[in-house]
Design an enzyme around this catalytic site. Structure first.
Site, short mmCIF file in Angstrom:
data_model
loop_
_atom_site.label_atom_id
_atom_site.label_comp_id
_atom_site.label_asym_id
_atom_site.label_seq_id
_atom_site.Cartn_x
_atom_site.Cartn_y
_atom_site.Cartn_z
N LYS A 22 46.72 43.27 48.21
CA LYS A 22 45.99 42.40 47.27
C LYS A 22 46.81 41.14 46.98
O LYS A 22 46.26 40.04 46.91
CB LYS A 22 45.67 43.17 45.97
CG LYS A 22 44.56 44.21 46.18
CD LYS A 22 44.36 45.15 45.00
CE LYS A 22 43.32 46.22 45.38
NZ LYS A 22 43.08 47.20 44.31
N GLN A 55 45.58 49.34 38.89
CA GLN A 55 45.39 50.11 40.11
C GLN A 55 45.23 51.60 39.78
O GLN A 55 46.01 52.16 39.01
CB GLN A 55 46.59 49.89 41.06
CG GLN A 55 46.44 50.52 42.43
CD GLN A 55 45.33 49.92 43.28
OE1 GLN A 55 44.94 48.77 43.10
NE2 GLN A 55 44.78 50.70 44.19
N ASP A 96 37.43 44.23 38.93
CA ASP A 96 37.11 45.46 39.66
C ASP A 96 35.64 45.86 39.45
O ASP A 96 35.10 46.65 40.21
CB ASP A 96 37.99 46.62 39.16
CG ASP A 96 39.17 46.91 40.07
OD1 ASP A 96 39.07 46.62 41.28
OD2 ASP A 96 40.17 47.44 39.57
N1 GUN Z 1 42.18 52.53 43.76
C1 GUN Z 1 41.47 52.65 44.91
N2 GUN Z 1 40.57 51.65 45.01
C2 GUN Z 1 40.71 50.89 43.90
C3 GUN Z 1 40.06 49.71 43.44
O1 GUN Z 1 39.15 49.17 44.06
N3 GUN Z 1 40.52 49.22 42.25
C4 GUN Z 1 41.51 49.81 41.54
N4 GUN Z 1 41.86 49.26 40.38
N5 GUN Z 1 42.11 50.91 41.94
C5 GUN Z 1 41.73 51.44 43.12
#
Ligand code: GUN
Length: 292
Positions: A52, A96, A119
């Site tokens: 990211k 996350q 998100d």
């Molecule tokens: N863990 C796995 N996929 C995601 C996501 O799209 N966002 C977040 N915050 N955590 C994740």
């Protein structure tokens, strides 16, 4: 059979975003800023967050990574969320997942200001999506819709079967595929308790597999000419890889692909689109597009 190349599509979209950011900055506007909170040292989460941060660089965004040990309390994490909610320089942020067991993920998600929830996990964004209002849409379903549009896969009036009912993929996917003037499809959601799963799949024009069971969708379940989207990313041990594992989709690709009009590979299909859609949401946050 046409392979849907998520990696190439994601690269193109990031270039489009970078071009728009360059124009914003040239106009004297602020560079969009994404922050991420990473709790603990889970290998998968480390990789996701690292990717990211790299995607932010590719898009010309500012990014901030906040690391916290997995021994922190729920209160400490809530305080960090509150700081980011109030930080005027931060346009959007994510926490996350997964979080350590002693912290309630739902409580954390609901503490995030929905106007910064890139998100798309906050109930306000989930609810607004369900009724077709402008909002942050969670990255995986948004990325799948983008792939279907860019590859010209007709969804209107088609029968779409979604395998899996998770909050992050299955449920929002169903909402978007049924949405008026968007997916416009006839949607069936199947899950671990479904008794007619195989029959539903055999009748589907589009199958979206998101159950996390490697090779679950086999050729006998797929209609000739169908579109198959594979969201599965199960890590299976593989001694020939440096990492010691490989990603395995929910679809038995080799036998299913010859029957399909369109199919996504794993890796290189839905996966790269997910981070790319987080970038799109961050751009929207920077522009205050949904919540002026
Ligand atoms: N863990 C796995 N996929 C995601 C996501 O799209 N966002 C977040 N915050 N955590 C994740």
């Amino acid at each position: 059979m046409q392979l849907i190349d998520g990696k190439a599509t994601a690269t193109r979209i990031k270039e489009e975003i970078a071009a728009e950011v360059a124009e914003m900055v040239a106009r004297g506007e602020k560079r969009p800023h994404l922050a991420a909170i990473l709790v603990g040292h889970d290998g998968g989460s480390e990789t996701y967050v690292h990717n990211k941060v790299l995607a932010c660089e590719a898009c010309g965004f500012k990014s901030t990574l906040i690391r916290m040990e997995d021994t922190i309390s729920e209160e400490e994490l809530l305080a960090e969320v509150d700081k980011l909610n109030k930080d005027e320089d931060v346009d959007g942020f994510i926490v996350q997942l997964p979080l350590p067991a002693h912290i309630s993920e739902q409580k954390i998600i609901e503490a995030i200001d929905y106007r910064k929830d890139v998100d798309g996990f906050h109930p306000i964004n989930v609810g607004r999506m369900a009724i077709g209002l402008p909002c942050y849409i969670s990255a995986t379903p948004k990325g799948i819709m983008e792939l279907l549009v860019r590859y010209g896969v007709e969804t209107s009036g088609k029968k779409c079967v979604i395998l899996g009912r998770s909050n992050i993929v299955g449920k929002p996917m169903a909402q978007l595929m049924m949405q008026k003037n968007f997916g416009d499809a006839t949607v069936t959601v199947c899950h671990s308790r479904s008794q007619t799963l195989k029959k539903e799949c055999q009748e589907a024009d589009i199958i979206i597999a998101a159950i996390g069971r490697p090779n679950f969708v086999t050729a006998d379940m797929v209609k000739e000419g169908a579109t198959v989207i594979d969201v599965g990313t199960t890590r299976v041990p593989d001694a020939t890889r440096k990492s010691g594992f490989r990603l395995n989709g929910d679809v038995k690709f080799d036998e299913v692909a010859p029957k399909c009009n369109f199919i996504t590979p794993v890796p290189g299909g839905v996966g790269p689109m997910t981070i790319c859609m987080l970038m799109k949401n961050t751009l929207s946050a920077g522009k205050k597009e949904f919540y002026p």
